[in-house]
Design a protein around this motif. Structure first.
Motif, PDB file in Angstrom:
ATOM      1  N   LEU A  36       0.846  -1.185   0.000  1.00  0.00           N
ATOM      2  CA  LEU A  36       0.000   0.000   0.000  1.00  0.00           C
ATOM      3  C   LEU A  36       0.888   1.244   0.000  1.00  0.00           C
ATOM      4  CD1 LEU A  36      -2.763  -0.982   2.586  1.00  0.00           C
ATOM      5  CD2 LEU A  36      -3.068  -0.691   0.127  1.00  0.00           C
ATOM      6  N   TYR A  37       0.575   2.204  -0.858  1.00  0.00           N
ATOM      7  CA  TYR A  37       1.332   3.456  -0.911  1.00  0.00           C
ATOM      8  C   TYR A  37       0.879   4.386   0.206  1.00  0.00           C
ATOM      9  CZ  TYR A  37       2.965   2.396  -5.689  1.00  0.00           C
ATOM     10  OH  TYR A  37       3.574   1.845  -6.785  1.00  0.00           O
ATOM     11  N   PRO A  38       1.753   5.314   0.650  1.00  0.00           N
ATOM     12  CA  PRO A  38       3.167   5.438   0.299  1.00  0.00           C
ATOM     13  C   PRO A  38       4.034   4.604   1.235  1.00  0.00           C
ATOM     14  CG  PRO A  38       2.547   7.287   1.655  1.00  0.00           C
ATOM     15  CD  PRO A  38       1.301   6.443   1.492  1.00  0.00           C
ATOM     16  N   LEU A  39       5.311   4.476   0.905  1.00  0.00           N
ATOM     17  CA  LEU A  39       6.245   3.723   1.739  1.00  0.00           C
ATOM     18  C   LEU A  39       6.919   4.606   2.784  1.00  0.00           C
ATOM     19  CD1 LEU A  39       5.820   1.697  -0.607  1.00  0.00           C
ATOM     20  CD2 LEU A  39       8.216   1.067  -0.382  1.00  0.00           C
ATOM     21  N   THR A  40       6.380   5.781   2.986  1.00  0.00           N
ATOM     22  CA  THR A  40       6.992   6.755   3.897  1.00  0.00           C
ATOM     23  C   THR A  40       7.292   6.193   5.280  1.00  0.00           C
ATOM     24  OG1 THR A  40       5.768   8.472   2.716  1.00  0.00           O
ATOM     25  CG2 THR A  40       6.761   9.092   4.815  1.00  0.00           C
ATOM     26  N   PRO A  41       6.366   5.449   5.931  1.00  0.00           N
ATOM     27  CA  PRO A  41       6.681   4.940   7.279  1.00  0.00           C
ATOM     28  C   PRO A  41       7.906   4.027   7.305  1.00  0.00           C
ATOM     29  CG  PRO A  41       4.331   4.752   6.823  1.00  0.00           C
ATOM     30  CD  PRO A  41       4.990   5.095   5.524  1.00  0.00           C
ATOM     31  N   HIS A 159      12.817   9.325  -0.303  1.00  0.00           N
ATOM     32  CA  HIS A 159      11.407   8.942  -0.179  1.00  0.00           C
ATOM     33  C   HIS A 159      10.879   9.066   1.253  1.00  0.00           C
ATOM     34  CE1 HIS A 159      11.396   7.329  -4.265  1.00  0.00           C
ATOM     35  NE2 HIS A 159      12.527   6.701  -3.992  1.00  0.00           N
ATOM     36  N   ALA A 160      11.726   9.513   2.153  1.00  0.00           N
ATOM     37  CA  ALA A 160      11.319   9.542   3.563  1.00  0.00           C
ATOM     38  C   ALA A 160      10.350  10.664   3.881  1.00  0.00           C
ATOM     39  CB  ALA A 160      12.554   9.655   4.456  1.00  0.00           C
ATOM     40  N   PHE A 161      10.257  11.641   3.010  1.00  0.00           N
ATOM     41  CA  PHE A 161       9.409  12.783   3.322  1.00  0.00           C
ATOM     42  C   PHE A 161       8.349  13.018   2.248  1.00  0.00           C
ATOM     43  CE2 PHE A 161      13.327  13.385   5.676  1.00  0.00           C
ATOM     44  CZ  PHE A 161      12.817  13.572   6.952  1.00  0.00           C
ATOM     45  N   ASP A 162       7.895  11.916   1.658  1.00  0.00           N
ATOM     46  CA  ASP A 162       6.735  11.999   0.784  1.00  0.00           C
ATOM     47  C   ASP A 162       5.499  12.237   1.637  1.00  0.00           C
ATOM     48  OD1 ASP A 162       8.265  11.481  -1.424  1.00  0.00           O
ATOM     49  OD2 ASP A 162       7.898   9.319  -1.413  1.00  0.00           O
ATOM     50  N   TYR A 163       4.611  13.068   1.141  1.00  0.00           N
ATOM     51  CA  TYR A 163       3.414  13.377   1.913  1.00  0.00           C
ATOM     52  C   TYR A 163       2.141  12.981   1.163  1.00  0.00           C
ATOM     53  CZ  TYR A 163       6.455  15.950   5.046  1.00  0.00           C
ATOM     54  OH  TYR A 163       7.438  16.278   5.937  1.00  0.00           O
ATOM     55  N   ALA A 164       2.248  11.930   0.343  1.00  0.00           N
ATOM     56  CA  ALA A 164       1.078  11.446  -0.382  1.00  0.00           C
ATOM     57  C   ALA A 164       0.075  10.845   0.597  1.00  0.00           C
ATOM     58  CB  ALA A 164       1.497  10.402  -1.415  1.00  0.00           C
ATOM     59  N   PRO A 165      -1.216  10.952   0.305  1.00  0.00           N
ATOM     60  CA  PRO A 165      -2.223  10.355   1.194  1.00  0.00           C
ATOM     61  C   PRO A 165      -2.090   8.837   1.208  1.00  0.00           C
ATOM     62  CG  PRO A 165      -3.231  11.072  -0.866  1.00  0.00           C
ATOM     63  CD  PRO A 165      -1.833  11.600  -0.874  1.00  0.00           C
ATOM     64  N   HIS A 166      -2.504   8.231   2.309  1.00  0.00           N
ATOM     65  CA  HIS A 166      -2.422   6.782   2.433  1.00  0.00           C
ATOM     66  C   HIS A 166      -3.420   6.118   1.490  1.00  0.00           C
ATOM     67  CE1 HIS A 166       0.421   6.422   5.734  1.00  0.00           C
ATOM     68  NE2 HIS A 166      -0.169   7.455   6.304  1.00  0.00           N
ATOM     69  N   GLU A 167      -2.916   5.145   0.756  1.00  0.00           N
ATOM     70  CA  GLU A 167      -3.749   4.398  -0.180  1.00  0.00           C
ATOM     71  C   GLU A 167      -4.671   3.455   0.590  1.00  0.00           C
ATOM     72  OE1 GLU A 167      -2.783   2.163  -4.323  1.00  0.00           O
ATOM     73  OE2 GLU A 167      -1.597   1.551  -2.596  1.00  0.00           O
ATOM     74  N   LYS A 168      -5.903   3.355   0.135  1.00  0.00           N
ATOM     75  CA  LYS A 168      -6.850   2.450   0.769  1.00  0.00           C
ATOM     76  C   LYS A 168      -6.821   1.099   0.063  1.00  0.00           C
ATOM     77  CE  LYS A 168      -9.991   6.068   2.386  1.00  0.00           C
ATOM     78  NZ  LYS A 168     -11.391   6.589   2.355  1.00  0.00           N
TER      79      LYS A 168
END
Length: 529
Positions: A36-41, A159-168
């Motif tokens: 699930l996107y994003p991989l930020t965590p 990629h650590a600071f991407d702020y894309a919404p969490h994919e459902k």
């Protein structure tokens, strides 16, 4: 304050974090396509822990350097002992594609660490000059490894600071139209890695599959279906598009690109080229309950209802606990071993449990999808009989010691459950059921893995591979069975579905005529080439 201790600290941080970060530094970014996107965590957890270990390691080496020579020699015992463990651990992470090698390296690392500890202690007590030389060599090793952070930190930080919404993981469109009980309906069930050979041709005598046998008696069954590859990630899009896929690029983020020949041009995956778009254009409502492939991301505008999941551990054993559904702190904690066997033992049981959880989840959503009579064209992608084994067929219970044949028995039960749900719906009499698979049991891939068993060895006569997947088509009202024994490419699924959607197949004769026409068309194309 000298920079040398902090370079040594960077080496410690690099060697510790590398097995976790390795998969996320590759072009696939830790199989991002199947998460699930994003991989930020995940990226933030790796970055923060790397920086924390760098700081703590650097300060620790600074503190050691300020001690007297006697105490400094004593405290260097710990970095000396730690180094082989870190190196073998790193090597195991790099070798994760061959699990047996990774496990061997981890156990060899433990033995080597214990041997190094004994030798270092002996030199510390009896040969101080030789011990000092050893310290110098180990110090250099840590400093050289420290330059690895110059690779890890920028790549992970990108990629650590991407702020894309969490994919459902799913959606359901509002205001779906009511459907008449007399309207035709299609249920397509794909069972991952279902082998025709094991299910029908050379089924072991002690394996009972009554529901598959019952379906064969009222369906057209393809006994010589030819595969179009052995990778689900390519085969499923090819079935949806109706064209072969030889190469697939899965960028993060974004839609994949593919080509149909090794020298052909690259094309962006387009949901409007799929069988679901055909269904929509003909007024059919559509739905998916799937596994592994990100269906809801790929098909948001041609599906009315969707769910997909893939929580299987992937990549390095040490990275299996990193998921996008966890917080940054939870992912950081997952990289801190709670006990020694968490480092040494491959997470086989964890893999079995997550596979079982995925199966349970997909089945629940599949039943809900089929029960929803507003969805006329439903596709279900089940993660069985795909290994690892999650079912004990002799005890008839879920188990972490199951086998492929156990999963095959579970697939048979799943078929019964889904057919019972179909029978409970208003359109049961008008429902066509297609049961298929993407590829056969990939014995060469699973034989070197921990999921291979003596039972598998016997059932396959030493790992012999039979390439035939499964395809069975049950038409509404059909009560007789028929077998198509000639070679037919698995991509025939697409024209069969399209013809059903257009109302062009009503009898088994119609279906046989379509298959003959498709086979003749492919033969003409091959002759033309």
């Amino acid at each position: 304050m000298k920079p040398r201790p902090f370079l040594q600290g960077a080496g410690f941080a690099t060697l510790y974090i590398a097995p976790f970060a390795a998969d996320f530094l590759t072009p696939s970014l830790g199989y991002a396509y199947h998460r699930l996107y994003p991989l930020t965590p995940i990226f933030r957890a790796i970055l923060f822990l790397a920086l924390l270990l760098w700081l703590v390691g650097g300060l620790a080496f600074v503190a050691v350097e300020r001690l007297s020579s006697r105490w400094r020699r004593f405290f260097w015992f710990f970095p000396i002992v730690l180094l082989p463990w870190l190196l073998f651990r790193f090597a195991a992470g790099v070798s994760n594609d061959v699990p047996r090698i990774a496990i061997t390296l981890l156990h060899l690392g433990l033995l080597t660490t214990l041997a190094i500890a004994q030798a270092a202690l002996l030199l510390l007590l009896m040969a101080s000059k030789m011990y000092e030389r050893w310290v110098t060599g180990v110090r250099v090793c840590y400093m050289v490894a420290g330059f690895g952070l110059l690779v890890i930190v920028p790549r992970v930080g990108l990629h650590a600071f991407d702020y894309a919404p969490h994919e459902k993981s799913g959606f359901l469109h509002d205001r779906l139209p009511a459907v008449s009980p007399s309207a035709p309906r299609i249920i397509w069930v794909l069972m991952d890695e279902l082998s025709y050979d094991q299910a029908f041709a050379t089924r072991p005598p002690d394996l009972q599959l009554p529901n598959f046998d019952r379906l064969v008696q009222s369906s057209i069954t393809f006994s010589d279906l030819q595969p179009d590859g052995d990778e689900t990630v390519k085969i499923l899009p090819s079935l949806l598009l109706g064209r072969p896929i030889t190469d697939l690029h899965t960028p993060y983020p974004g839609l994949p690109s593919y080509r149909s020949t090794s020298t052909g041009s690259w094309q962006r995956f387009n949901e409007y080229d799929t069988i679901f778009a055909v269904a929509h254009s003909l007024g059919w409502t559509t739905g998916v309950a799937g596994w592994y492939n990100p269906y809801c991301r790929l098909l948001p505008n041609v599906l009315d209802r969707c769910f997909w999941i893939y929580s299987e551990p992937v990549g390095s054993d040490l990275a299996t606990g990193l998921t996008t559904t966890k917080s940054v702190s939870e992912n950081m904690w997952a990289m801190v071993p709670a006990k020694l066997n968490a480092i040494l033992q491959r997470s086989t049981n964890e893999g079995v449990q997550t596979h079982a959880d995925d199966y349970t989840s997909v089945m629940a959503h599949a039943e809900d999808l089929i029960e929803d009579s507003r969805i006329r064209f439903a596709f279900v992608h089940l993660p069985v009989p795909h290994p690892p084994g999650i079912y004990d067929r002799k005890r008839h219970t879920m188990s972490n010691r199951g086998t492929y044949l156990g999963n095959l028995a579970l697939a048979d039960q799943a078929l019964a459950q889904l057919r019972n749900v179909i029978q409970s719906t208003p359109a049961a009499r008008n429902t066509a059921l297609i049961v298929s698979s993407d590829h056969s049991w990939r014995t060469s891939m699973w034989k070197p893995s921990p999921f291979w068993s003596p039972e598998a060895e016997r059932a396959t006569h030493g790992g012999k591979f039979d390439p035939r997947p499964v395809l069975m088509v049950h038409l509404p009202g059909s009560d007789t069975g028929q077998v198509i024994a000639k070679p037919v490419n698995v991509l025939v699924v697409h024209p069969i579905l399209e013809s059903l959607l257009r109302g062009q197949i009503r009898t088994q004769t119609d279906l046989v005529d379509l298959v003959n026409h498709q086979s003749q068309g492919r033969a003409n194309v091959q002759l033309g080439n």
